[in-house]
Scaffold this active site. Structure first.
Site, PDB file in Angstrom:
ATOM      1  N   SER A  16      -1.567  -5.966  -9.468  1.00  0.00           N
ATOM      2  CA  SER A  16      -1.380  -4.984 -10.537  1.00  0.00           C
ATOM      3  C   SER A  16       0.072  -4.921 -11.017  1.00  0.00           C
ATOM      4  CB  SER A  16      -1.829  -3.599 -10.057  1.00  0.00           C
ATOM      5  OG  SER A  16      -1.098  -3.210  -8.906  1.00  0.00           O
ATOM      6  N   HIS A  57       4.047   1.337  -8.695  1.00  0.00           N
ATOM      7  CA  HIS A  57       4.240   0.658  -9.970  1.00  0.00           C
ATOM      8  C   HIS A  57       5.550   1.105 -10.613  1.00  0.00           C
ATOM      9  CE1 HIS A  57      -0.182   0.445  -9.311  1.00  0.00           C
ATOM     10  NE2 HIS A  57       0.055  -0.813  -9.700  1.00  0.00           N
ATOM     11  N   ASP A  78       3.628   6.643  -9.203  1.00  0.00           N
ATOM     12  CA  ASP A  78       2.805   6.604  -7.990  1.00  0.00           C
ATOM     13  C   ASP A  78       3.526   5.984  -6.804  1.00  0.00           C
ATOM     14  OD1 ASP A  78       2.895   3.964  -8.717  1.00  0.00           O
ATOM     15  OD2 ASP A  78       0.747   3.743  -9.105  1.00  0.00           O
TER      16      ASP A  78
END
Length: 833
Positions: free
Chosen positions: A130, A309, A306
């Site tokens: 991600s 990221h 978070d």
């Protein structure tokens, strides 16, 4: 020096209540003597400084510094790794406000059209987890800023620009495992499916799924070692990047991510470095490691939503680093020095090198043959560090002196080339903060006050005062340029007034000369044009820049020609003629009115203006990037400044001739009431303009008003500076010294103080910005002063006083220039990007 006994007047003996006045008198005398002591110490201190630190010694020190710095940077690149691509990908720092500065080079901020041009007909693949997906989106947004992050998680995402045949894909590979290896194998075996650029990275899922176990780390190493073989093969035909893992904010991580610690990420990065950088499977020039984003994230991960990221600004750093790594070699942006190769010298640069080498050979031959006649050296002025003008005319230059001047100029041009055309010294981006602009201003103000002197004359705008004016303005402009203060509109508008003031002085000075002297001879014209243009013409050839690039010199040159034409055209009206009849004053006003109408006609007829300056060969002088628009903008912006200066000179000289002004030392310029009123109006006008400029919203809006109102602050300054007699009687020799070389300072800054044609800053001493500025400034000022002396020496040789000889040389110059223009049509000087 007076003693206390000499200072204290003789008084009768006092007793009782008379003791206090006596004590006060004695105290005043002591203070008076102390003040004189302070003044004497101040003068002796300056003289002591200047006695040992002359301009000649300063130039020798600067030459030694340049040689040492050349050795240092050569050794640094040879032994410390001189690849700017590696610097770009691995090292850097934040300048502030999310502005990333790679170590030793400049990073271009790519726009959509540039990215599409660079990546046309290419396929770029991001493969990973991600966080790689985040990098993918930031990269795509450079190409298409409207793109949104609307792809599904844990799935492949595809982006395409049909017009450019550009494809950017994201492939979901959260772990470095067999799936990733098989994909790489397919690309190495099938050329048609092989992407042109591959960006990979993975580790967080391996840590998460195996709770950060040592076995998972060992397996990661095994997998990455197997993958490295195929990465290396793929890198033979494509650009391959492995992204090192960014840090996390452990306090912000959710419970199911708590095992992803910075300690674990560091272990995984060490494995990647060991396998990809040091293993037998990889060569240094193949798989590239992207570590700059990680270094940027160390300072910004605290702002993560978070904890895992990265903030968008940090992701943008990584994407822009990738874009520079991919595109700088191809597009060659002037402000993107990272990953650029140096182009070979063109024909004109080679010819100029041959000219300087030839001059050196002739100089050595003449020296060996014994042609050692020199002008008697001019003793330096200890107080001002300036050479005194001899009482008698200087002896003519000897046969060796012009070649010696060319040799000195050749050495200086070599330094210019090394600074801004060769890959020797480093470059960095500008970054504006209020402190970087205003703190140096305070420093130079203190120095200017420290070097205050009594003026030789107290006339309005006398030579010492105009040199002082040019000097402090030039220093402000230099600070403005190196600090990047153009980004701050109020500062930009005030500096625009300084540029207008230079042109105001151009009108004032040349009008005064022609009005008083009446010298319209060709020798005077050629002297002025040579003095203005010599350095710029040499730089156009050596640095491969168009003439219009140094915009101020074309601007001043054109305005000088216009002033000359206005004053020289029939009828020539001089001060001598007006002495016989005041009606001639109306003739001068008529000429100035005609000039004003001429200016207005050009200013409001852009198409006509561009058609005039687009005619060959004039267009070769005024085009920039193939367009005349920049010249139009520069001319129009200060179009009235010169005529304002001419009008002011006319009014002043008429008032002076009629003895309306009081210009004695210590005398106010006008009677007391008028002086006070004018001073009050001047201060109010000055402050009012500053308030207006400080409230400017955009440059475009304020530039529309600037030509009409800049004269307000200029006239206000002149009156404030000249109405009080005490203000006219002193000047700053510090500012005046810089004013005498202001033209050379303005031009030289382009390449040996700034860098990348003014887009960045030259870095002579990496890692210490303050020391770097001090050293580079010292060398830069010494070079500018030497160029000024060289220009004056060569002007005596190139511009003879004999009219026929001068006409023959002008004919030769015209033919030579025509040949150069014809050659440049086939081998065009490349303008800045």
């Amino acid at each position: 020096m007076e003693t206390e006994e000499e200072v204290v007047p003789h008084e009768p003996k006092r007793t009782g209540g008379a003791a206090l006045p006596l004590l006060l008198d004695y105290t005043a005398a002591c203070c008076h003597g102390g003040a004189k002591m302070a003044v004497l110490a101040y003068s002796l201190g300056k003289r002591e400084i200047n006695q040992h630190f002359t301009i000649k010694n300063a130039k020798l020190i600067s030459l030694a510094a340049v040689l040492l710095l050349l050795c240092f940077h050569t050794a640094l690149r040879h032994y410390g790794g001189g690849d700017s691509c590696e610097w770009l990908l691995s090292r850097g720092r934040y300048l502030g406000d999310n502005v990333w500065q790679p170590y030793g080079c400049m990073m271009h901020k790519y726009k959509s059209i540039e990215a599409k041009t660079c990546l046309s007909k290419k396929r770029v693949v991001f493969a990973g987890d991600s966080r790689i997906r985040q990098l993918f989106y930031s990269f795509v947004k450079i190409i298409n800023p409207e793109r949104t992050e609307d792809g599904n998680k844990h799935e492949d995402i595809f982006f395409q620009v049909e017009k450019s045949s550009l494809n950017v894909d994201f492939l979901w590979y959260p772990e470095a495992n067999n799936s990733m290896k098989e994909r790489l194998m397919s690309w190495t075996h099938e050329a048609s499916a092989r992407p042109d650029v591959v960006i990979l990275g993975a580790a967080t899922w391996s840590i998460k799924l195996h709770s950060g176990s040592s076995e998972a780390l060992q397996q990661y190493k095994v997998n990455l070692t197997a993958i490295a073989v195929h990465l290396d093969r793929l890198a033979e035909h494509a650009e391959v990047y492995w992204v090192l893992q960014d840090p996390v904010n452990e306090n912000m991580l959710s419970d199911n991510r708590k095992m992803i610690t910075n300690q674990q990420l560091d272990l995984y990065n060490e494995v990647a470095l060991e396998v990809l950088k040091s293993s037998k499977y990889s060569r240094r020039s193949r798989v590239k490691l992207l570590a700059a984003a990680r270094q940027a994230a160390l300072e910004t991960i605290i702002n993560s939503d978070d904890g895992l990221h990265l903030p968008e600004s940090t992701r943008n750093v990584g994407a822009m680093v990738l874009m520079n790594s991919l595109c700088n070699k191809q597009l060659r942006p002037i402000d993107g020095s990272c990953c650029q190769t140096i182009p070979p010298p063109n024909l004109f640069q080679k010819l100029s090198a041959c000219l300087f080498l030839g001059a050196a050979v002739v100089f050595v031959v003449l020296h060996v043959l014994g042609y050692n006649r020199h002008r008697r050296p001019i003793p330096p002025d200890v107080e001002s560090l300036e050479e005194k003008k001899p009482a008698a005319a200087a002896a003519p230059l000897g046969p060796k002196d012009p070649f010696q001047a060319l040799c000195r100029m050749g050495v200086i041009m070599l330094y210019f080339y090394l600074c801004d055309r060769a890959d020797v010294f480093m470059k960095e981006q500008k970054f504006y903060t209020h402190s970087t602009f205003f703190i140096p201003l305070i420093y130079i103000l203190v120095l200017g006050v420290f070097y205050s002197e009594n003026s030789k004359e107290a006339k309005l705008l006398n030579r010492e005062q105009t040199d002082e004016w040019k000097g402090w303005m030039q220093l402000v402009i230099l600070i403005y340029h190196i600090s990047g203060a153009s980004a701050f509109v109020p500062v930009y508008m005030h500096v625009r007034v300084l540029v207008a003031a230079y042109l105001f002085q151009t009108g004032y000075g040349h009008f005064s000369f022609f009005w008083l002297k009446g010298d319209f001879g060709l020798y005077r014209v050629c002297q002025v044009l040579f003095r203005l243009n010599f350095l710029v013409v040499v730089l156009c050839v050596v640095m491969d820049r168009p003439y219009q690039f140094y915009y101020f010199v074309p601007l001043v040159t054109v305005w000088f020609v216009i002033i000359y034409a206005t004053m020289a055209m029939w009828p020539q009206i001089l001060q001598k003629r007006t002495n016989s009849s005041g009606i001639w004053h109306l003739g001068v006003l008529a000429k100035l009115l005609g000039l004003l109408l001429f200016i207005c006609f050009f200013a409001f007829s852009q198409r006509f203006f561009e058609s005039v300056f687009s005619v060959w060969p004039i267009s070769k002088l005024f085009e920039l990037d193939g367009s005349i628009h920049e010249w139009w903008f520069r001319w129009k912006l200060d179009r009235f400044a010169v005529i304002h200066g001419m009008m002011f000179a006319f009014i002043y000289l008429v008032l002076q001739k009629r003895q309306v002004l009081s210009e004695g030392k210590g005398e106010a310029l006008f009677p007391a009431k008028i002086s006070n009123l004018l001073l009050f109006l001047s201060v109010v006008s000055f402050i009012t303009y500053s308030i207006w400029a400080s409230n400017c919203k955009t440059k475009t809006e304020c530039n529309e008003m600037h030509p009409y109102i800049s004269v307000v602050q200029i006239l206000a300054f002149i009156l404030i500076r000249n109405i009080p007699g005490y203000a006219r009687s002193v000047y700053s020799s510090f500012f005046s010294w810089f004013g005498k070389i202001s033209l050379e300072l303005f031009i030289c800054q382009y390449h040996i103080w700034l860098a990348a044609d003014t887009k960045g800053i030259l870095v002579l001493i990496p890692g210490s910005p303050t020391l770097n500025i001090l050293v580079s400034t010292f060398i830069f000022v010494c070079v500018a002063h030497e160029v000024s002396l060289i220009t004056n020496d060569l002007a005596q040789v190139v511009i003879p006083k004999d009219s026929m000889a001068l006409l023959r040389r002008l004919g030769a110059v015209a033919v030579f220039s025509l040949i150069l223009l014809l050659l440049s049509s086939g081998n065009r000087l490349t303008p800045g990007t």
